[in-house]
Design a protein around this motif. Structure first.
Motif, PDB file in Angstrom:
ATOM      1  N   VAL A 137     -11.335-116.612 -90.742  1.00 18.51           N
ATOM      2  CA  VAL A 137     -11.776-117.542 -89.695  1.00 18.51           C
ATOM      3  C   VAL A 137     -12.412-118.796 -90.305  1.00 18.51           C
ATOM      4  CG1 VAL A 137     -13.435-117.865 -87.814  1.00 18.51           C
ATOM      5  CG2 VAL A 137     -12.033-115.797 -87.899  1.00 18.51           C
ATOM      6  N   THR A 197      -3.671-115.990 -87.390  1.00 22.70           N
ATOM      7  CA  THR A 197      -4.881-116.806 -87.239  1.00 22.70           C
ATOM      8  C   THR A 197      -4.805-118.055 -88.115  1.00 22.70           C
ATOM      9  OG1 THR A 197      -6.180-114.823 -86.772  1.00 22.70           O
ATOM     10  CG2 THR A 197      -7.404-116.788 -87.428  1.00 22.70           C
ATOM     11  N   LEU A 227     -11.874-120.264 -83.355  1.00 22.22           N
ATOM     12  CA  LEU A 227     -11.309-119.087 -84.015  1.00 22.22           C
ATOM     13  C   LEU A 227     -12.303-117.932 -84.025  1.00 22.22           C
ATOM     14  CD1 LEU A 227      -9.455-120.752 -87.031  1.00 22.22           C
ATOM     15  CD2 LEU A 227      -8.448-119.839 -84.947  1.00 22.22           C
ATOM     16  N   GLY A 228     -13.599-118.270 -84.123  1.00 23.89           N
ATOM     17  CA  GLY A 228     -14.630-117.230 -84.075  1.00 23.89           C
ATOM     18  C   GLY A 228     -14.674-116.526 -82.729  1.00 23.89           C
ATOM     19  N   LEU A 251     -19.795-120.346 -87.647  1.00 28.55           N
ATOM     20  CA  LEU A 251     -19.349-119.003 -87.253  1.00 28.55           C
ATOM     21  C   LEU A 251     -20.515-118.150 -86.771  1.00 28.55           C
ATOM     22  CD1 LEU A 251     -17.051-116.993 -86.979  1.00 28.55           C
ATOM     23  CD2 LEU A 251     -17.484-116.269 -89.331  1.00 28.55           C
ATOM     24  N   LEU A 258     -11.723-113.620 -84.342  1.00 27.63           N
ATOM     25  CA  LEU A 258     -12.616-112.651 -84.977  1.00 27.63           C
ATOM     26  C   LEU A 258     -12.761-111.359 -84.167  1.00 27.63           C
ATOM     27  CD1 LEU A 258     -14.463-112.050 -87.372  1.00 27.63           C
ATOM     28  CD2 LEU A 258     -16.348-113.139 -86.127  1.00 27.63           C
TER      29      LEU A 258
END
Length: 438
Positions: A151, A108, A129-130, A396, A134
Motif C-alpha cells: 500500500v 493493488t 489504497l489504505g 497510512l 489493506l
C-alpha cells in the motif's frame, strides 16, 4: 546593523545552515523559516537595497505558466478522493488478479499506477489504497507487513509516474522541459512498479502463507465481471486524454492538467456523484495543499536568491566539484545529501532549496539534467518511505486498523526501500533507462 559579510562566504554558509536548523527544531513551518532566514541575510549581508531583487525573483518563479498545472492536478486528486472512481477501479482489477498467488497485491500495485497516472499526488493515493486494499489483503490472510508495504510503496508511485507534481517542481527549479521529464520518468516508474510486483509474487512462491490464493468463493461470476469491467473505462479514458495529449504534442502540461480536471468532473457527472459540495470540498483541499506549496516556494526561492547573491552557489559548486575528480562520485554525494534531507524535510522544500544549486553542477559535470531529474524523483520515492518522518507511514496510519502502529509500518517498508534503492542504482548505472526516448 549586523554586518554578516565579515563572516565570508564559508562562515556565512555555516551561519545560514545553523539558523535554518535552529528554527526548524522549534517547529516553525519550513516556508516561514526560509523567508525569515532570507530576510535576515538580505539585510545583514547587503542592506535594504537587496530586498527588491529578492522579491523580483519570487515573482518570476510564481508567474511561470506551467505552475498553473500544480493546482489542476491537485484538484484532480481531490475530486478522485471524494468519488467512487478509485473504489470501482480497484474492484474491476479483480478480473486480472485471478487466482494467482500474490494476485491481490499485484492488483493493488496496478491500481496504484493508474491512480498515479490520473493525479500525480501521493498522500491521497495512500489513504485510498489504505481504505480499499489493506482491509481486503488482511481479510484474505496476507502477511501484515507485506500488505502494508504494498500500500505505501504503491501509493508513493505518484512521485515517478507522470503527471508527477514532484517532476513539475523539479522542472521549474532546474529550468528544463517538464514534458521531457514525464517521458523520461515513465519507464523507470513502471520498472519500479514491476520490481514491487516481482517481490510480491516471489514472496508468495517462497512463503505461501504470506500471499495466499483466494478461496473458491472469491471467484467472480461472468455477470459480475461485466459490471466490474465498467469501472476501468472512465479512469483509462482520463489517463489516455491527459498523458496522450502531452506525449502526442497536442497539449502542454498546463493544458493537459485542465483536460484532466474536466475529465474527472465529467466522470463524476456520468457516475451521478457530482455535487457542488463535493466540488467545494475538493477546491478547499486544493487551496490548502497549493497554499503550502506556494509558501514553501516563496521562502525557498527567496533564500536561494539571497544565497546566490552572496556567492553561495559558486561556493557550493566548488565544494562539490572538489570532492572528487570522478564526476559520478559527485553525483553520488548529491544523492546522499538528498537522501539525508529526505529523512527530515518535505520534498517540495528539498527540490526548491537544492535543485537550483545542483542542476548547474550536473550540467558542468556533463550529465543530462533530465536524467538527474529522474534520479531526484527516485530519491524522493525513498524519502516518502524512510523513517523517522516518512510521510507514507503517517498517511497510512491515519486509516490503518488501531493495532497497526508506526513502528510496524516502518518495519514493513524496509524491503520496499531496498527495491527503491535498487531502482535508483539501475538508473545511475544505466542512464538509458531514463533517456530511452532519445
Amino acid at each position: 546593523m549586523l554586518d554578516l559579510q565579515a563572516l565570508g562566504i564559508g562562515g556565512g554558509s555555516v551561519a545560514m545552515f545553523a539558523m535554518l536548523l535552529a528554527l526548524l527544531v522549534t517547529g516553525m513551518p519550513l516556508a516561514f523559516v526560509t523567508i525569515l532566514v532570507a530576510l535576515t541575510f538580505a539585510f545583514g549581508w547587503f542592506g535594504p537595497m537587496a530586498v527588491p531583487i529578492v522579491t523580483t525573483r519570487i515573482y518570476s518563479f510564481i508567474m511561470q505558466y506551467v505552475f498553473v498545472s500544480v493546482p489542476m492536478f491537485v484538484l484532480m486528486a481531490s475530486i478522485l478522493d471524494r468519488s467512487g472512481i478509485a473504489r470501482d477501479l480497484f474492484d474491476a482489477m479483480r478480473l486480472f488478479a485471478g487466482r494467482i498467488r500474490g494476485g491481490l497485491g499485484v492488483q493493488t500495485l496496478i491500481v496504484a499506477v493508474i491512480l498515479a497516472a490520473m493525479s500525480g499526488i501521493i498522500g491521497g493515493e495512500i489513504v485510498l489504497l489504505g481504505l480499499l486494499a489493506l482491509p481486503q489483503m488482511l481479510r484474505l490472510g496476507y502477511d501484515k507487513h507485506l500488505a502494508i508495504g504494498i500500500v505505501c510503496a504503491g501509493g508513493a508511485l505518484g512521485t515517478m509516474i507522470p503527471p508527477s507534481i514532484v517532476l513539475i517542481i523539479y522542472g521549474l527549479s532546474a529550468n528544463v522541459s517538464i514534458s521531457e521529464l514525464f517521458t523520461a520518468s515513465f519507464l523507470p516508474g513502471l520498472m519500479l512498479a514491476a520490481l514491487y510486483a516481482a517481490y510480491v509474487v516471489i514472496t508468495g512462491l517462497i512463503q505461501p502463507h504470506k500471499a495466499p490464493v483466494p478461496a473458491q468463493d472469491e471467484v467472480v461470476p461472468l455477470k459480475e465481471k461485466l459490471r466490474l469491467l465498467k469501472g476501468l473505462i472512465l479512469p483509462l479514458i482520463v489517463v489516455v486524454f491527459v498523458l496522450g495529449s502531452i506525449y502526442g504534442g497536442i497539449a502542454s502540461v498546463t493544458e493537459a492538467s485542465a483536460i484532466g480536471v474536466v475529465g474527472v468532473i465529467l466522470s463524476t457527472l456520468v457516475r451521478g456523484e457530482f455535487s457542488l459540495k463535493m466540488l467545494m470540498d475538493a477546491s478547499m483541499q486544493t487551496l490548502r495543499t497549493c497554499g503550502m506549496i506556494v509558501w514553501i516556494g516563496v521562502g525557498a526561492t527567496a533564500l536561494i536568491g539571497v544565497y546566490n547573491l552572496m556567492g553561495g552557489i559558486n561556493f557550493i559548486k566548488e565544494l562539490l566539484l572538489g570532492v572528487s575528480d570522478t564526476p559520478i562520485v559527485v553525483i553520488l554525494v548529491m544523492m546522499l545529501i538528498l537522501g539525508v534531507l529526505g529523512m527530515f524535510l518535505d520534498w517540495v522544500g528539498i527540490a526548491l532549496l537544492t535543485i537550483p544549486i545542483f542542476a548547474p553542477i550536473v550540467k558542468t559535470l556533463g550529465y543530462d539534467p533530465i536524467w538527474f531529474g529522474v534520479l531526484f524523483a527516485l530519491n524522493m520515492q525513498v524519502s516518502f518511505l524512510s523513517p523517522p518522518f516518512g510521510p507514507a507511514a503517517f498517511y497510512l496510519k491515519s486509516v490503518a486498523p488501531p493495532d497497526i502502529g508506526l513502528g510496524t509500518i516502518f518495519r514493513s517498508l524496509l524491503p520496499f526501500i531496498g527495491l527503491q534503492i535498487l531502482a535508483l542504482a539501475l538508473v545511475l548505472i544505466f542512464p538509458e533507462l531514463a533517456l530511452w526516448y532519445r
